[in-house]
Motif scaffolding. Structure first.
Motif, PDB file in Angstrom:
ATOM      1  N   TYR A  28       0.833  -1.200   0.000  1.00 31.43           N
ATOM      2  CA  TYR A  28       0.000   0.000   0.000  1.00 31.43           C
ATOM      3  C   TYR A  28       0.872   1.256   0.000  1.00 31.43           C
ATOM      4  O   TYR A  28       0.591   2.224  -0.727  1.00 31.43           O
ATOM      5  CB  TYR A  28      -0.934   0.016   1.213  1.00 31.43           C
ATOM      6  CG  TYR A  28      -1.755   1.282   1.275  1.00 31.43           C
ATOM      7  CD1 TYR A  28      -2.931   1.410   0.533  1.00 31.43           C
ATOM      8  CD2 TYR A  28      -1.322   2.379   2.019  1.00 31.43           C
ATOM      9  CE1 TYR A  28      -3.669   2.589   0.554  1.00 31.43           C
ATOM     10  CE2 TYR A  28      -2.053   3.557   2.043  1.00 31.43           C
ATOM     11  CZ  TYR A  28      -3.212   3.658   1.309  1.00 31.43           C
ATOM     12  OH  TYR A  28      -3.932   4.835   1.313  1.00 31.43           O
ATOM     13  N   ASP A  29       1.916   1.261   0.816  1.00 28.45           N
ATOM     14  CA  ASP A  29       2.775   2.448   0.909  1.00 28.45           C
ATOM     15  C   ASP A  29       3.466   2.753  -0.422  1.00 28.45           C
ATOM     16  O   ASP A  29       3.659   3.919  -0.778  1.00 28.45           O
ATOM     17  CB  ASP A  29       3.822   2.258   2.011  1.00 28.45           C
ATOM     18  CG  ASP A  29       3.220   2.376   3.400  1.00 28.45           C
ATOM     19  OD1 ASP A  29       2.072   2.834   3.517  1.00 28.45           O
ATOM     20  OD2 ASP A  29       3.908   2.010   4.382  1.00 28.45           O
ATOM     21  N   VAL A  30       3.846   1.718  -1.166  1.00 28.74           N
ATOM     22  CA  VAL A  30       4.453   1.938  -2.482  1.00 28.74           C
ATOM     23  C   VAL A  30       3.473   2.652  -3.400  1.00 28.74           C
ATOM     24  O   VAL A  30       3.823   3.637  -4.076  1.00 28.74           O
ATOM     25  CB  VAL A  30       4.902   0.603  -3.117  1.00 28.74           C
ATOM     26  CG1 VAL A  30       5.240   0.795  -4.606  1.00 28.74           C
ATOM     27  CG2 VAL A  30       6.130   0.048  -2.396  1.00 28.74           C
ATOM     28  N   LEU A  31       2.232   2.183  -3.441  1.00 29.38           N
ATOM     29  CA  LEU A  31       1.222   2.817  -4.297  1.00 29.38           C
ATOM     30  C   LEU A  31       0.966   4.258  -3.871  1.00 29.38           C
ATOM     31  O   LEU A  31       0.804   5.144  -4.722  1.00 29.38           O
ATOM     32  CB  LEU A  31      -0.088   2.016  -4.252  1.00 29.38           C
ATOM     33  CG  LEU A  31      -0.017   0.558  -4.732  1.00 29.38           C
ATOM     34  CD1 LEU A  31      -1.405  -0.070  -4.686  1.00 29.38           C
ATOM     35  CD2 LEU A  31       0.578   0.449  -6.124  1.00 29.38           C
ATOM     36  N   ASN A  32       0.941   4.491  -2.587  1.00 30.20           N
ATOM     37  CA  ASN A  32       0.711   5.842  -2.075  1.00 30.20           C
ATOM     38  C   ASN A  32       1.853   6.776  -2.470  1.00 30.20           C
ATOM     39  O   ASN A  32       1.630   7.932  -2.854  1.00 30.20           O
ATOM     40  CB  ASN A  32       0.559   5.799  -0.557  1.00 30.20           C
ATOM     41  CG  ASN A  32       0.113   7.131   0.015  1.00 30.20           C
ATOM     42  OD1 ASN A  32      -0.844   7.730  -0.453  1.00 30.20           O
ATOM     43  ND2 ASN A  32       0.821   7.617   1.019  1.00 30.20           N
ATOM     44  N   ILE A  33       3.082   6.279  -2.403  1.00 30.11           N
ATOM     45  CA  ILE A  33       4.239   7.088  -2.794  1.00 30.11           C
ATOM     46  C   ILE A  33       4.215   7.383  -4.293  1.00 30.11           C
ATOM     47  O   ILE A  33       4.491   8.512  -4.729  1.00 30.11           O
ATOM     48  CB  ILE A  33       5.547   6.367  -2.404  1.00 30.11           C
ATOM     49  CG1 ILE A  33       5.730   6.408  -0.876  1.00 30.11           C
ATOM     50  CG2 ILE A  33       6.761   7.001  -3.088  1.00 30.11           C
ATOM     51  CD1 ILE A  33       6.843   5.512  -0.376  1.00 30.11           C
ATOM     52  N   LEU A  34       3.879   6.382  -5.109  1.00 26.30           N
ATOM     53  CA  LEU A  34       3.805   6.602  -6.555  1.00 26.30           C
ATOM     54  C   LEU A  34       2.752   7.647  -6.907  1.00 26.30           C
ATOM     55  O   LEU A  34       2.894   8.386  -7.887  1.00 26.30           O
ATOM     56  CB  LEU A  34       3.505   5.283  -7.276  1.00 26.30           C
ATOM     57  CG  LEU A  34       4.618   4.232  -7.244  1.00 26.30           C
ATOM     58  CD1 LEU A  34       4.163   2.949  -7.938  1.00 26.30           C
ATOM     59  CD2 LEU A  34       5.897   4.759  -7.890  1.00 26.30           C
ATOM     60  N   TYR A  35       1.711   7.724  -6.087  1.00 24.69           N
ATOM     61  CA  TYR A  35       0.680   8.748  -6.294  1.00 24.69           C
ATOM     62  C   TYR A  35       1.157  10.117  -5.810  1.00 24.69           C
ATOM     63  O   TYR A  35       1.109  11.112  -6.548  1.00 24.69           O
ATOM     64  CB  TYR A  35      -0.599   8.350  -5.570  1.00 24.69           C
ATOM     65  CG  TYR A  35      -1.620   9.457  -5.475  1.00 24.69           C
ATOM     66  CD1 TYR A  35      -2.140  10.051  -6.630  1.00 24.69           C
ATOM     67  CD2 TYR A  35      -2.056   9.922  -4.246  1.00 24.69           C
ATOM     68  CE1 TYR A  35      -3.074  11.082  -6.550  1.00 24.69           C
ATOM     69  CE2 TYR A  35      -2.987  10.946  -4.159  1.00 24.69           C
ATOM     70  CZ  TYR A  35      -3.493  11.517  -5.312  1.00 24.69           C
ATOM     71  OH  TYR A  35      -4.414  12.535  -5.226  1.00 24.69           O
ATOM     72  N   GLU A  36       1.621  10.190  -4.585  1.00 23.48           N
ATOM     73  CA  GLU A  36       1.979  11.481  -3.993  1.00 23.48           C
ATOM     74  C   GLU A  36       3.189  12.121  -4.663  1.00 23.48           C
ATOM     75  O   GLU A  36       3.246  13.344  -4.824  1.00 23.48           O
ATOM     76  CB  GLU A  36       2.260  11.305  -2.497  1.00 23.48           C
ATOM     77  CG  GLU A  36       1.014  11.023  -1.667  1.00 23.48           C
ATOM     78  CD  GLU A  36       1.301  11.039  -0.183  1.00 23.48           C
ATOM     79  OE1 GLU A  36       2.488  10.972   0.204  1.00 23.48           O
ATOM     80  OE2 GLU A  36       0.335  11.126   0.598  1.00 23.48           O
TER      81      GLU A  36
END
Length: 248
Positions: A28-36
């Motif tokens: 989840y954190d990887v996806l959040n970083i790719l978004y932010e």
């Protein structure tokens, strides 16, 4: 200059989550970083099983109904499914595997992607020991541009770091679920003595406990590791340790 700063910030953020210890949180954190950091708004992070099936997705700004329909009808038509890809590179777009004309005329595009307002898709394939273990799917909606070479370059720069974090957290999760983590101090001592080839009475004398206590601990160990005897117990413990540490 701005893109270099974005990539640096992304690398720093990924570095902070390398040792999450939990694979679900890491994904989840990887996806959040790719978004932010890079603006990849809609994404999902799959695991891949031994038969190259996509399982257990983490969703980020994606409707659950899309995934249900994908599982039921459309995954076999997905050009970026691990079973369908034609090339081995870590980052691929749809047109790496089918022509644009073929894709636009397909049921996958017309009955599925268009229904959910998805314009384009790109995938990042994560391998462990040269076997697919995870896939990040990135989606672009109709009001966004298609993925381009610039997107590919950014992701290609980050893939090794994402993969390393995936492997570390995969191993940490496996270790947390391993019966090795439930061993008491006394059980660890008994396993060490068993490995030396000592008999029950010798272990009892070495550890200053009764022989019956040794037998009770052995029964608990056999139950935890589903082992029938000492040899099988040591074999299973050795295999677990090897599978957890082999990628470090």
């Amino acid at each position: 200059m701005q893109e270099s700063k974005e990539l640096l910030n992304t690398v720093q953020s990924l570095a902070k989550i390398q040792i999450n210890q939990n694979l679900e949180t890491y994904r989840y954190d990887v996806l959040n970083i790719l978004y932010e950091k890079l603006g990849f708004k809609s994404s999902l992070f799959w695991l891949v099983d031994d038969q190259k099936n996509l399982v257990n997705p983490i969703l980020f700004n994606i409707e659950e109904s899309l995934i249900r329909e994908y599982f039921q009808y459309f995954q076999k038509h997905d050009p970026l499914h691990p079973k369908n890809i034609k090339h081995t590179q870590a980052i691929q777009s749809i047109t790496n595997n089918v022509s644009e004309k073929e894709y636009l005329n397909s049921d996958y595009h017309n009955l599925f992607m268009s229904k959910y307002n998805v314009r384009d898709e790109m995938a990042i394939y994560i391998q462990v020991d040269n076997v697919y273990a995870g896939v990040i799917g990135l989606l672009r909606e109709n009001d966004e541009l298609n993925f381009n070479q610039n997107d590919y370059t950014k992701l290609n720069f980050l893939i090794q770091m994402i993969e390393n974090g995936f492997i570390f957290n995969l191993q940490s999760t496996a270790l947390a679920r391993s019966p090795l983590t439930t061993l008491t101090n006394r059980e660890e001592e008994i396993v060490i003595e068993i490995a030396k080839g000592k008999k029950n009475y010798e272990i009892a004398r070495q550890l200053f406990i009764s022989e019956n206590t040794v037998k009770k601990h052995l029964q608990n160990l056999f139950q935890k590791f589903e082992a029938r005897n000492r040899i099988e117990l040591l074999y299973k413990i050795s295999n677990i340790k090897s599978s957890i540490t082999s990628n470090f």
